[in-house]
Design an enzyme around this catalytic site. Structure first.
Site, PDB file in Angstrom:
ATOM      1  N   SER A  65       0.811  -1.219   0.000  1.00  0.00           N
ATOM      2  CA  SER A  65       0.000   0.000   0.000  1.00  0.00           C
ATOM      3  C   SER A  65       0.849   1.275   0.000  1.00  0.00           C
ATOM      4  O   SER A  65       1.662   1.473  -0.892  1.00  0.00           O
ATOM      5  CB  SER A  65      -0.929  -0.065   1.204  1.00  0.00           C
ATOM      6  N   ASN A 373      -8.428   9.004   6.350  1.00  0.00           N
ATOM      7  CA  ASN A 373      -7.355   8.969   5.354  1.00  0.00           C
ATOM      8  C   ASN A 373      -7.845   8.652   3.944  1.00  0.00           C
ATOM      9  O   ASN A 373      -7.053   8.561   3.019  1.00  0.00           O
ATOM     10  CB  ASN A 373      -6.271   7.981   5.782  1.00  0.00           C
TER      11      ASN A 373
HETATM   12  C1  LIG Z   1      -4.294   6.878  11.405  1.00  0.00           C
HETATM   13  C2  LIG Z   1      -4.282   6.039  10.195  1.00  0.00           C
HETATM   14  O1  LIG Z   1      -4.405   6.564   9.083  1.00  0.00           O
HETATM   15  N1  LIG Z   1      -4.147   4.720  10.384  1.00  0.00           N
HETATM   16  C3  LIG Z   1      -4.115   3.766   9.274  1.00  0.00           C
HETATM   17  C4  LIG Z   1      -3.037   2.732   9.491  1.00  0.00           C
HETATM   18  O2  LIG Z   1      -3.328   2.020  10.682  1.00  0.00           O
HETATM   19  P1  LIG Z   1      -2.529   2.165  12.044  1.00  0.00           P
HETATM   20  O3  LIG Z   1      -3.060   1.031  12.898  1.00  0.00           O
HETATM   21  O4  LIG Z   1      -2.871   3.516  12.574  1.00  0.00           O
HETATM   22  O5  LIG Z   1      -1.073   2.064  11.737  1.00  0.00           O
HETATM   23  O6  LIG Z   1      -3.033   1.806   8.410  1.00  0.00           O
HETATM   24  C5  LIG Z   1      -4.247   1.056   8.296  1.00  0.00           C
HETATM   25  C6  LIG Z   1      -4.087   0.072   7.167  1.00  0.00           C
HETATM   26  O7  LIG Z   1      -3.848   0.695   5.955  1.00  0.00           O
HETATM   27  C7  LIG Z   1      -5.421   2.021   8.064  1.00  0.00           C
HETATM   28  O8  LIG Z   1      -6.605   1.289   8.015  1.00  0.00           O
HETATM   29  C8  LIG Z   1      -5.456   3.059   9.179  1.00  0.00           C
HETATM   30  O9  LIG Z   1      -6.446   4.009   8.942  1.00  0.00           O
HETATM   31 MG   LIG Z   2      -3.817   1.087   0.432  1.00  0.00          MG
END
Ligand SMILES: CC(=O)N[C@H]1[C@@H](OP(=O)(O)O)O[C@H](CO)[C@@H](O)[C@@H]1O
Ligand SMILES: [Mg+2]
Length: 545
Positions: A65, A373
């Site tokens: 990603s 996001n």
């Molecule tokens: C604050 C933020 O944008 N967090 C993202 C990020 O997760 P985290 O658990 O915060 O690292 O990656 C995920 C997978 O892509 C997405 O679902 C999520 O929204």
């Molecule tokens: Mg992605």
């Protein structure tokens, strides 16, 4: 059985580095590409088992990603195109971490626990993003499928949502569409053309959109799709991978977190622009004004636009369907306020991670879900789709209602209900703006975002932070939540929370307040509290100003 011998033989060609431990997290496995060969082979094995168990085609997408080009990762896709069910995430983690000589034992354990009939056929769809490591890693997945005697279909370079779509098409015997990339383009572009007919005389300028492809797969695929969109849309694609590096200073994540334009994009004030992420399952919009100031329209603004549009259509159609918007704690407070107080739709907050939002959205007739996001989509229940279908087929309704039913039908067709999809979301947003005759500035003016800031803090073990209330409050370590509450009280319209990231080894800090300066200061103060109370490592967080 012969297959196990083959697995044993083949797995020696994809050996696990001894001692390496990885976890199937929020978005599957994700780390440096050079640590993933054995994971890919083993996920090929697991997908084959899952296919035998569900008697359906399973998907395996090789991508990391929005991570840097050097990383890679893998996500499994369940029969209806949704993410792998959480009970199997544990099997994925077990298989990933079992040492080489224990692999067969672990595999047989899973087969036994799930009572899998190994004589069944298995079918696995495999896709990959544009990372240089993706070619050999997706081959390792294919090797895993083959070792267990499964069939595979290698779709090569596709976006993540395209693969989800094709898995769903395959398992619904084409009811959702044709399981090819061409079929995907045809379904979405036909729906777009139908919707665009309802827009009055648009100029070429109004049809124009600048797309930042993050130097990834989304750029390639949006270009492929362009010919299907014909005169309805005019695209300028930047960061198409011909020069720049994947996700480097560009893409949806960069734009959202930095709140600035990606490099490599040439635009004029007021131009409508969007950015995809590295596997094209996220999208954010933005523009600059005549002063050169940057304006972001993130997942919250997208959810608001889409739910407003749908609510208006439902009203005009006289359909009594319950619509809800699902967000996470990262949703801007202004968006939640607007949705609840002005639009009067149900708003639900879930934990971070698309699977949580997706499940919550399934509980309504129409569930619009978006992470701030830009990852999100809309789900229509079977009942809702039937009611819309019935209305469209009803011979006794007037032309006005017929037209609305037709708009709803095409809206359903343009949406990829399996998962958030940058291309599909882009087409839906463009169609809505065109139908409503709305500029990007008018869309932005629906409500004003509260200034906000996201920061990361390094701690020795981020698991010391435990949260509750959809991650909005910290339960441990002792004293942290009280410290945050005290800091928040100092500012107007303020809110702040912290949570351990599921994809990076950091604690994330979010703060919003009435001014950017307050949001920045609050975020910094909360970072210091995390650093002090949750075992911060390295230098103490520095103020932003
Ligand atoms: C604050 C933020 O944008 N967090 C993202 C990020 O997760 P985290 O658990 O915060 O690292 O990656 C995920 C997978 O892509 C997405 O679902 C999520 O929204
Ligand atoms: Mg992605």
């Amino acid at each position: 059985m012969a297959h196990f011998e083959e697995v044993s033989k083949q797995s020696d060609l994809h050996p696990k580095p001894a001692g390496l431990v990885l976890q199937y997290g929020t978005a599957g496995f994700r780390t440096s590409a050079n640590k993933l060969d054995h994971i890919m082979f083993r996920m090929g094995l697991l997908a084959t088992l899952r296919s035998k168990k569900t008697k359906a085609t399973i998907g395996v997408m090789v991508t990391a990603s929005h991570n840097p080009e050097e990383d890679n990762g893998v996500k499994l896709i369940d029969p209806m195109g949704e993410m792998l069910t959480s009970s199997w995430e544990d099997y994925a983690t077990q298989l990933a971490n079992t040492e080489q000589d224990e692999l067969l034992t672990t595999l047989k354990d899973i087969i036994k626990k799930e009572a899998i009939d190994m004589s069944r056929e298995a079918n696995v769809f495999v896709g990959k993003d544009t990372r240089s490591s993706s070619a050999s890693l997706s081959q390792a997945v294919l090797d895993g499928v083959k070792a267990l005697g499964g069939h595979s279909n290698d779709y090569g370079l596709v976006t993540t949502p395209q693969l989800h779509y094709m898995v769903c098409c395959q398992n619904t015997q084409g009811k959702y569409g044709e399981a090819t990339v061409e079929g995907y383009y045809r379904k979405l572009s036909q729906a777009f053309s139908q919707l665009a007919k309802n827009a009055s005389n648009r100029t070429d300028d109004q049809k124009h959109l600048s797309v930042d492809g993050a130097n990834g797969i989304g750029a390639i695929k949006v270009r492929e799709m362009e010919s299907h969109l014909k005169k309805h849309m005019q695209l300028s694609v930047f960061n198409d991978g011909s020069r720049g590096k994947l996700n480097h200073q560009c893409g949806a994540d960069f734009v959202k977190v930095q709140q600035e334009l990606p490099t490599g994009i040439k635009i004029n004030p007021g131009d409508r622009c969007c950015s995809f992420d590295g596997d094209a399952d996220r999208i954010v919009y933005y523009y600059t004004d005549s002063q050169g100031d940057f304006h972001l329209l993130d997942g919250d603004k997208i959810a608001t636009l889409i739910s407003t549009f749908l609510k208006e259509l439902l009203n005009e159609a006289g359909l009594d369907l319950k619509i809800a918007v699902v967000q996470t704690a990262y949703a801007n407070g202004s968006s939640t306020h607007y949705l609840e107080k002005t639009m009067k739709v149900i708003v639900k907050c879930t934990k971070t991670g698309v699977k949580h939002l997706h499940h919550a959205a399934q509980e309504f007739d129409i569930g619009v879900y978006f992470e701030a996001n830009g990852h999100g989509t809309v789900l229509f229940s079977d009942g809702a789709e039937e009611k819309i279908q019935q209305l469209a087929n009803d011979a006794n309704i007037n032309d006005e209602r017929k037209k609305v039913a037709f708009l709803l039908q095409n809206t359903i067709n343009i949406i990829n209900q399996t998962v958030g999809d940058a291309i599909s979301d882009m087409l839906l947003i463009e169609a809505i703006l065109a139908i409503k005759g709305m500029t990007v500035q008018q869309w932005d003016a629906i409500y004003s975002d509260l200034p906000n800031r996201q920061l990361k803090v390094k701690v020795s073990d981020r698991r010391v932070i435990d949260t509750t209330d959809a991650e909005r409050r910290a339960v441990t370590p002792a004293g942290l939540q009280e410290a945050i509450d005290d800091l928040v009280k100092k500012y107007q319209k303020a809110r702040s929370f912290v949570r351990p990231s599921g994809t990076e080894d950091v604690v994330r800090v979010y703060a919003e307040a009435d001014t950017q300066e307050s949001a920045d200061t609050l975020a910094h103060e909360v970072s210091l509290a995390v650093y002090g109370l949750a075992g911060g490592v390295g230098d103490e967080p520095k103020p932003l100003h």
